[in-house]
Design a protein around this motif. Structure first.
Motif, PDB file in Angstrom:
ATOM      1  N   LEU A 250      48.377  43.990  40.819  1.00 20.01           N
ATOM      2  CA  LEU A 250      47.663  43.413  39.680  1.00 20.01           C
ATOM      3  C   LEU A 250      48.517  42.297  39.099  1.00 20.01           C
ATOM      4  N   LYS A 252      48.488  38.715  36.423  1.00 17.99           N
ATOM      5  CA  LYS A 252      47.775  37.965  35.407  1.00 17.99           C
ATOM      6  C   LYS A 252      47.785  36.485  35.787  1.00 17.99           C
ATOM      7  N   ALA A 273      39.340  40.221  37.571  1.00 17.84           N
ATOM      8  CA  ALA A 273      38.949  40.963  36.378  1.00 17.84           C
ATOM      9  C   ALA A 273      39.113  40.051  35.172  1.00 17.84           C
ATOM     10  N   GLU A 277      42.625  40.622  26.152  1.00 16.19           N
ATOM     11  CA  GLU A 277      43.536  41.675  25.727  1.00 16.19           C
ATOM     12  C   GLU A 277      43.387  41.983  24.239  1.00 16.19           C
ATOM     13  N   LEU A 286      41.529  47.005  30.430  1.00 13.29           N
ATOM     14  CA  LEU A 286      42.806  46.676  31.070  1.00 13.29           C
ATOM     15  C   LEU A 286      43.652  47.917  31.316  1.00 13.29           C
ATOM     16  N   LEU A 289      42.308  49.506  34.239  1.00 16.20           N
ATOM     17  CA  LEU A 289      42.642  48.699  35.411  1.00 16.20           C
ATOM     18  C   LEU A 289      44.092  48.919  35.841  1.00 16.20           C
ATOM     19  N   LYS A 290      44.976  48.968  34.865  1.00 17.84           N
ATOM     20  CA  LYS A 290      46.395  49.182  35.179  1.00 17.84           C
ATOM     21  C   LYS A 290      46.594  50.555  35.818  1.00 17.84           C
ATOM     22  N   TRP A 306      43.926  39.303  37.167  1.00 17.89           N
ATOM     23  CA  TRP A 306      43.399  39.504  35.811  1.00 17.89           C
ATOM     24  C   TRP A 306      43.433  38.172  35.081  1.00 17.89           C
ATOM     25  N   ASP A 308      42.720  36.532  31.417  1.00 17.32           N
ATOM     26  CA  ASP A 308      42.389  36.682  30.001  1.00 17.32           C
ATOM     27  C   ASP A 308      41.729  35.380  29.566  1.00 17.32           C
ATOM     28  N   ILE A 332      34.540  42.829  36.213  1.00 16.50           N
ATOM     29  CA  ILE A 332      35.347  42.799  37.433  1.00 16.50           C
ATOM     30  C   ILE A 332      34.421  42.489  38.592  1.00 16.50           C
TER      31      ILE A 332
END
Ligand SMILES: *[C@@H]1O[C@H](CO)[C@@H](O)[C@H](O)[C@H]1NC(C)=O
Length: 435
Positions: A250, A252, A273, A277, A286, A289-290, A306, A308, A332
């Motif tokens: 994963l 960002k 995704a 946040e 999130l 997802l994590k 991911w 944002d 997602i």
């Protein structure tokens, strides 16, 4: 919008009212030429004059007025960065892909519209957003030491909080240690994209459970690091390990390497995704997802990007239109990077986010090819309904239409702008400055 306005001011020079208060004067381009037109005669001098040289390798300057304007906007970004960083001994230049083809070849520039930074004997390709904010941050990061030293518990705490980043930490005897030297050399090759930390303190090392000369590799969002086997490590061993493990389960999307990340797809697709946040639903999504990422980090073909949306405000209308999703909600989906075709997980109930199990099942279907962007291309029928192994799985079929409606509505709200400029324009002056 507010930010965008602030960003445009320096380019347009529209400001006439200077605020009475001091201490918050936003830099604006002062009109002075600082960016060099690099050519065969001046490039050597430029290379030796500055501690770092930052070159934009660009398409030949076009004939059309409009495209020239676009080019000038890009140049203005560089001019503003050059102005802001004037004291930092960084040179800036433009290299024309046609006019300066010879220089480009000598310097090894090959990707048009990329920025190359020459620092000592290294070349760092900048594959991020061409905005003054992002570039300035990137260059400032490059000026720092490639390894940050953790001296105490407080600094360790800050380190522990950086869970969005790929980072390495090693324990060494002292600054003179040859193993620390190798670690530092490796760090330089990944600076500033991957963060390197070291400690010379036993107490800090103990909290990190590091033995002498040991190096731990932290994947983003994972709880436990991986210890790089067979210490001590040479520079080459470290580089090889990082290169091999660099693509996380994963990650960002970051403005400073967004294009590089996007190019790093798995067989032409990304699992993407969207989650804000700072929004409660986004945050909760999130967390789920994590959790799924942690449970599945052993899968080599799983890599989720991911995004944002808050970090990429200028892209939101474009994404909503292209992907036909509502970015005010977590989403997602799978995106084909060749044609931007996409399919998105159906979240049946507006209020209910998927459980970790449902998300995991969906991801499994993506990895097995059962969920893909191609099935609905010709006929929209017999997608065998996915096995949500919970109660109510009756309504897989009204999915796309719902999404369409939603996003159309949203688009109309805020999207009276440019349908015709497809890509970079939006990005050039994006303001990812809300950090
Ligand atoms: C992505 O789209 C292209 C062009 O439509 C298609 O040829 C390709 O097979 C797609 N890839 C995947 C993995 O679906």
């Amino acid at each position: 919008m507010h930010h965008l306005w602030l960003m445009l001011l320096p380019f347009l020079g529209l400001v006439s009212v200077a605020p009475a208060e001091k201490g918050l004067e936003f830099p604006r381009y002062d009109g002075k030429d600082r960016v060099l037109d690099i050519n065969d005669r001046n490039y050597r001098k430029a290379m030796s004059k500055y501690s770092m040289l930052c070159l934009l390798y660009h398409e030949p300057i076009p004939d059309s007025k409009e495209l020239q304007k676009k080019h000038q906007m890009t140049e203005m970004v560089l001019e503003l960065v050059a102005q802001v960083l004037e004291e930092k001994d960084i040179g800036f230049g433009m290299v024309d892909a046609k006019k300066d083809a010879k220089v480009a070849k000598k310097l090894g520039l090959d990707e048009v519209d990329s920025v190359y930074v020459f620092k000592e004997d290294r070349v760092i390709e900048y594959d991020g957003l061409l905005s003054a904010n992002t570039m300035t941050e990137f260059l400032l990061d490059l000026l720092e030491d490639p390894v940050e030293v953790l001296d105490n518990a407080l600094e360790l705490r800050a380190f522990n909080r950086m869970d969005e980043e790929i980072r390495l930490v090693g324990f060494f005897k002292n600054q003179e240690s040859e193993h620390f030297e190798a670690f530092k050399e490796a760090a330089e090759q990944f600076q500033p994209y991957i963060k390197f930390f070291a400690t010379f303190e036993k107490t800090v090392a103990k909290q990190l459970t590091l033995k002498m000369n040991e190096v731990d590799f932290y994947e983003p969002f994972m709880e436990e690091p991986v210890t790089i086997p067979e210490k001590p490590h040479s520079e080459e061993e470290l580089v090889a390990f990082i290169t091999k493990h660099r693509r996380p389960t994963l990650r960002k999307l970051r403005a400073e390497d967004m294009f590089e990340t996007w190019e790093d797809h798995i067989e032409g697709i990304h699992i993407v995704a969207f989650a804000e946040e700072e929004d409660p639903d986004g945050f909760e999504f999130l967390e789920i997802l994590k959790e799924v990422a942690r449970d599945n980090t052993h899968l080599p073909d799983l890599s989720i990007v991911w995004i944002d949306p808050d970090d990429f405000s200028l892209m939101i209308p474009y994404w909503e239109k292209t992907f036909k999703v509502d970015l005010f909600r977590p989403q997602i989906g799978v995106v084909n990077v060749t044609d931007a075709d996409s399919v998105w997980m159906v979240m049946d109930d507006e209020e209910d986010l998927p459980t970790a199990q449902e998300l995991e099942d969906w991801i499994e279907d993506v990895l097995s090819g059962k969920v893909n962007t191609e099935d609905d291309d010709e006929e929209d029928d017999d997608d065998d309904d996915d096995d949500d192994d919970d109660d109510d799985d009756d309504d897989d079929d009204d999915d796309d239409d719902d999404d369409d409606d939603d996003s159309d509505k949203d688009e109309d709200d805020d999207d009276d702008d440019d349908d015709d400029d497809d890509d970079d324009d939006d990005e050039d002056d994006d303001d990812d400055d809300d950090e």
